[in-house]
Scaffold this motif. Structure first.
Motif: not given
Length: 106
Positions: A27-41
């Motif tokens: 049993v292995q934990p399911v990898p959780v992928y988060r959406q990248p957060v982009y900030y404006s300059a």
């Protein structure tokens, strides 16, 4: 499976299936992928110019007005009927241009 050739055909011998005696579950934990957060300059503020900003010289407009009147008077001396009206209009426009140039020194 085993294969062998018998004259002009191939014979397949099926073996008995092998059964798994011991089964191991991992049993292995399911990898959780988060959406990248982009900030404006961050906004960039430019420094003020080192030279003085000039928006043109303010003039009273008397040169333009005097030139238009003079051009209209000269244009009224030319032509007849509608030609005279056209010469007055053209004379006033040209006179206004020349008067503005003479008043501002350009």
């Amino acid at each position: 499976h085993r294969y062998y050739r018998d004259h002009d055909r191939v014979v397949v011998i099926h073996e008995r299936p092998r059964y798994i005696v011991h089964r191991e579950v991992i049993v292995q934990p399911v990898p959780v992928y988060r959406q990248p957060v982009y900030y404006s300059a961050p906004p960039q503020y430019l420094p003020a110019p080192a030279y003085p900003v000039s928006y043109g010289e303010a003039h009273s407009g008397w040169g333009t007005l005097g030139g238009a009147v003079t051009g209209a008077l000269l244009g009224s001396q030319l032509g007849q009927g509608n030609g005279r009206v056209a010469s007055i209009a053209v004379g006033s426009v040209l006179g206004a241009y020349v008067g503005d140039r003479l008043a501002t020194g350009r």
